[in-house]
Design a protein around this motif. Structure first.
Motif, PDB file in Angstrom:
ATOM      1  N   LEU A   1      20.454 -17.232  32.604  1.00 59.54           N
ATOM      2  CA  LEU A   1      19.217 -17.135  33.374  1.00 59.54           C
ATOM      3  C   LEU A   1      19.538 -16.841  34.833  1.00 59.54           C
ATOM      4  CD1 LEU A   1      17.261 -20.209  31.976  1.00 59.54           C
ATOM      5  CD2 LEU A   1      16.900 -17.811  31.403  1.00 59.54           C
ATOM      6  N   THR A   2      18.762 -15.972  35.434  1.00 57.18           N
ATOM      7  CA  THR A   2      18.934 -15.691  36.862  1.00 57.18           C
ATOM      8  C   THR A   2      18.097 -16.689  37.666  1.00 57.18           C
ATOM      9  OG1 THR A   2      17.049 -14.179  36.993  1.00 57.18           O
ATOM     10  CG2 THR A   2      19.192 -13.219  36.369  1.00 57.18           C
ATOM     11  N   GLN A   3      18.322 -16.709  38.961  1.00 57.77           N
ATOM     12  CA  GLN A   3      17.516 -17.561  39.830  1.00 57.77           C
ATOM     13  C   GLN A   3      16.048 -17.151  39.748  1.00 57.77           C
ATOM     14  OE1 GLN A   3      19.052 -17.632  43.808  1.00 57.77           O
ATOM     15  NE2 GLN A   3      21.056 -18.336  43.169  1.00 57.77           N
ATOM     16  N   ARG A   4      15.826 -15.851  39.635  1.00 57.30           N
ATOM     17  CA  ARG A   4      14.449 -15.344  39.518  1.00 57.30           C
ATOM     18  C   ARG A   4      13.796 -15.843  38.236  1.00 57.30           C
ATOM     19  NH1 ARG A   4       9.639 -14.378  40.220  1.00 57.30           N
ATOM     20  NH2 ARG A   4       8.790 -12.306  40.025  1.00 57.30           N
ATOM     21  N   ASP A   5      14.561 -15.900  37.139  1.00 61.86           N
ATOM     22  CA  ASP A   5      14.029 -16.435  35.881  1.00 61.86           C
ATOM     23  C   ASP A   5      13.570 -17.875  36.069  1.00 61.86           C
ATOM     24  OD1 ASP A   5      14.743 -14.026  34.617  1.00 61.86           O
ATOM     25  OD2 ASP A   5      16.669 -14.830  33.932  1.00 61.86           O
ATOM     26  N   VAL A   6      14.421 -18.671  36.688  1.00 62.97           N
ATOM     27  CA  VAL A   6      14.106 -20.088  36.898  1.00 62.97           C
ATOM     28  C   VAL A   6      12.894 -20.225  37.816  1.00 62.97           C
ATOM     29  CG1 VAL A   6      14.978 -22.297  37.784  1.00 62.97           C
ATOM     30  CG2 VAL A   6      16.494 -20.791  36.475  1.00 62.97           C
ATOM     31  N   GLN A   7      12.830 -19.397  38.848  1.00 64.10           N
ATOM     32  CA  GLN A   7      11.682 -19.414  39.756  1.00 64.10           C
ATOM     33  C   GLN A   7      10.394 -19.166  38.984  1.00 64.10           C
ATOM     34  OE1 GLN A   7      11.549 -16.107  42.429  1.00 64.10           O
ATOM     35  NE2 GLN A   7       9.645 -16.742  43.380  1.00 64.10           N
ATOM     36  N   THR A   8      10.412 -18.169  38.112  1.00 70.62           N
ATOM     37  CA  THR A   8       9.217 -17.820  37.339  1.00 70.62           C
ATOM     38  C   THR A   8       8.829 -18.936  36.381  1.00 70.62           C
ATOM     39  OG1 THR A   8       9.767 -15.482  37.500  1.00 70.62           O
ATOM     40  CG2 THR A   8       8.241 -16.111  35.752  1.00 70.62           C
ATOM     41  N   ILE A   9       9.811 -19.479  35.681  1.00 72.95           N
ATOM     42  CA  ILE A   9       9.544 -20.553  34.719  1.00 72.95           C
ATOM     43  C   ILE A   9       8.931 -21.769  35.408  1.00 72.95           C
ATOM     44  CG2 ILE A   9      10.661 -22.234  33.192  1.00 72.95           C
ATOM     45  CD1 ILE A   9      12.695 -19.929  32.549  1.00 72.95           C
ATOM     46  N   LEU A  10       9.441 -22.099  36.599  1.00 75.62           N
ATOM     47  CA  LEU A  10       8.950 -23.279  37.316  1.00 75.62           C
ATOM     48  C   LEU A  10       7.685 -23.002  38.115  1.00 75.62           C
ATOM     49  CD1 LEU A  10      12.371 -24.729  38.520  1.00 75.62           C
ATOM     50  CD2 LEU A  10      10.975 -25.449  36.566  1.00 75.62           C
ATOM     51  N   GLY A  11       7.291 -21.732  38.222  1.00 77.48           N
ATOM     52  CA  GLY A  11       6.057 -21.395  38.916  1.00 77.48           C
ATOM     53  C   GLY A  11       6.147 -21.451  40.423  1.00 77.48           C
ATOM     54  N   HIS A  12       7.341 -21.295  40.966  1.00 76.44           N
ATOM     55  CA  HIS A  12       7.487 -21.311  42.420  1.00 76.44           C
ATOM     56  C   HIS A  12       7.107 -19.954  42.997  1.00 76.44           C
ATOM     57  CE1 HIS A  12      10.742 -24.646  41.979  1.00 76.44           C
ATOM     58  NE2 HIS A  12       9.528 -25.131  41.929  1.00 76.44           N
ATOM     59  N   ALA A  13       6.371 -19.961  44.077  1.00 77.92           N
ATOM     60  CA  ALA A  13       5.968 -18.719  44.732  1.00 77.92           C
ATOM     61  C   ALA A  13       7.131 -18.071  45.466  1.00 77.92           C
ATOM     62  CB  ALA A  13       4.818 -18.996  45.707  1.00 77.92           C
ATOM     63  N   HIS A  14       8.065 -18.878  45.939  1.00 71.88           N
ATOM     64  CA  HIS A  14       9.181 -18.374  46.740  1.00 71.88           C
ATOM     65  C   HIS A  14      10.514 -18.800  46.115  1.00 71.88           C
ATOM     66  CE1 HIS A  14       6.315 -17.273  49.830  1.00 71.88           C
ATOM     67  NE2 HIS A  14       5.784 -18.481  49.688  1.00 71.88           N
ATOM     68  N   LEU A  15      11.448 -17.861  46.081  1.00 71.28           N
ATOM     69  CA  LEU A  15      12.761 -18.158  45.525  1.00 71.28           C
ATOM     70  C   LEU A  15      13.467 -19.255  46.320  1.00 71.28           C
ATOM     71  CD1 LEU A  15      14.832 -17.465  43.363  1.00 71.28           C
ATOM     72  CD2 LEU A  15      15.706 -15.676  44.859  1.00 71.28           C
ATOM     73  N   GLY A  16      13.192 -19.313  47.604  1.00 71.87           N
ATOM     74  CA  GLY A  16      13.799 -20.341  48.452  1.00 71.87           C
ATOM     75  C   GLY A  16      13.471 -21.748  47.986  1.00 71.87           C
ATOM     76  N   THR A  17      12.277 -21.953  47.482  1.00 69.28           N
ATOM     77  CA  THR A  17      11.885 -23.259  46.961  1.00 69.28           C
ATOM     78  C   THR A  17      12.764 -23.633  45.780  1.00 69.28           C
ATOM     79  OG1 THR A  17       9.610 -22.860  47.621  1.00 69.28           O
ATOM     80  CG2 THR A  17       9.973 -24.617  46.012  1.00 69.28           C
ATOM     81  N   THR A  18      12.959 -22.695  44.882  1.00 69.45           N
ATOM     82  CA  THR A  18      13.793 -22.939  43.705  1.00 69.45           C
ATOM     83  C   THR A  18      15.219 -23.248  44.136  1.00 69.45           C
ATOM     84  OG1 THR A  18      12.434 -21.342  42.510  1.00 69.45           O
ATOM     85  CG2 THR A  18      14.501 -21.993  41.479  1.00 69.45           C
ATOM     86  N   ALA A  19      15.740 -22.436  45.030  1.00 63.20           N
ATOM     87  CA  ALA A  19      17.124 -22.601  45.469  1.00 63.20           C
ATOM     88  C   ALA A  19      17.315 -23.935  46.190  1.00 63.20           C
ATOM     89  CB  ALA A  19      17.526 -21.447  46.377  1.00 63.20           C
ATOM     90  N   ASP A  20      16.399 -24.275  47.069  1.00 64.02           N
ATOM     91  CA  ASP A  20      16.541 -25.508  47.853  1.00 64.02           C
ATOM     92  C   ASP A  20      16.490 -26.755  46.969  1.00 64.02           C
ATOM     93  OD1 ASP A  20      16.721 -23.991  50.128  1.00 64.02           O
ATOM     94  OD2 ASP A  20      14.660 -24.364  50.788  1.00 64.02           O
ATOM     95  N   VAL A  21      15.673 -26.722  45.940  1.00 65.46           N
ATOM     96  CA  VAL A  21      15.457 -27.913  45.125  1.00 65.46           C
ATOM     97  C   VAL A  21      16.400 -27.998  43.932  1.00 65.46           C
ATOM     98  CG1 VAL A  21      13.769 -29.141  43.712  1.00 65.46           C
ATOM     99  CG2 VAL A  21      13.033 -28.025  45.826  1.00 65.46           C
ATOM    100  N   TYR A  22      16.612 -26.879  43.241  1.00 64.81           N
ATOM    101  CA  TYR A  22      17.293 -26.946  41.952  1.00 64.81           C
ATOM    102  C   TYR A  22      18.687 -26.325  41.920  1.00 64.81           C
ATOM    103  CZ  TYR A  22      12.732 -28.293  40.280  1.00 64.81           C
ATOM    104  OH  TYR A  22      11.555 -28.946  40.091  1.00 64.81           O
ATOM    105  N   LEU A  23      19.043 -25.573  42.925  1.00 67.26           N
ATOM    106  CA  LEU A  23      20.320 -24.867  42.854  1.00 67.26           C
ATOM    107  C   LEU A  23      21.395 -25.467  43.750  1.00 67.26           C
ATOM    108  CD1 LEU A  23      18.973 -21.214  42.684  1.00 67.26           C
ATOM    109  CD2 LEU A  23      19.657 -22.707  40.812  1.00 67.26           C
TER     110      LEU A  23
END
Length: 77
Positions: free
Chosen positions: A7-29
């Motif tokens: 899974l790419t970071q973009r995949d995870v962002q989409t699955i979690l419903g985050h509007a911004h990739l930065g949110t995904t990266a800051d919290v989960y990566l």
């Protein structure tokens, strides 16, 4: 999911419903420092090993020396 190489970071962002990739990266990566250091050490060791290998010759790459001479201004032989 964020550590699954399929899974790419973009995949995870989409699955979690985050509007911004930065949110995904800051919290989960966030990664353990040891994992980052180990990857960098592996990268540097691999780079050093590749530097020791001789460059492939034109013949090994499947090119005739005469063809390369024409392409790169050496004239025809």
């Amino acid at each position: 999911m964020s550590r699954d190489k399929r899974l790419t970071q973009r995949d995870v962002q989409t699955i979690l419903g985050h509007a911004h990739l930065g949110t995904t990266a800051d919290v989960y990566l966030v990664e353990e420092e040891e994992q980052v250091i180990a990857r960098v050490q592996e990268y540097l060791a691999d780079r050093e090993e590749r530097a020791k290998r001789p460059a492939p010759s034109a013949a090994a790459a499947g090119y005739e020396a005469s063809d390369l001479a024409v392409l790169f201004g050496g004239g025809q032989s």
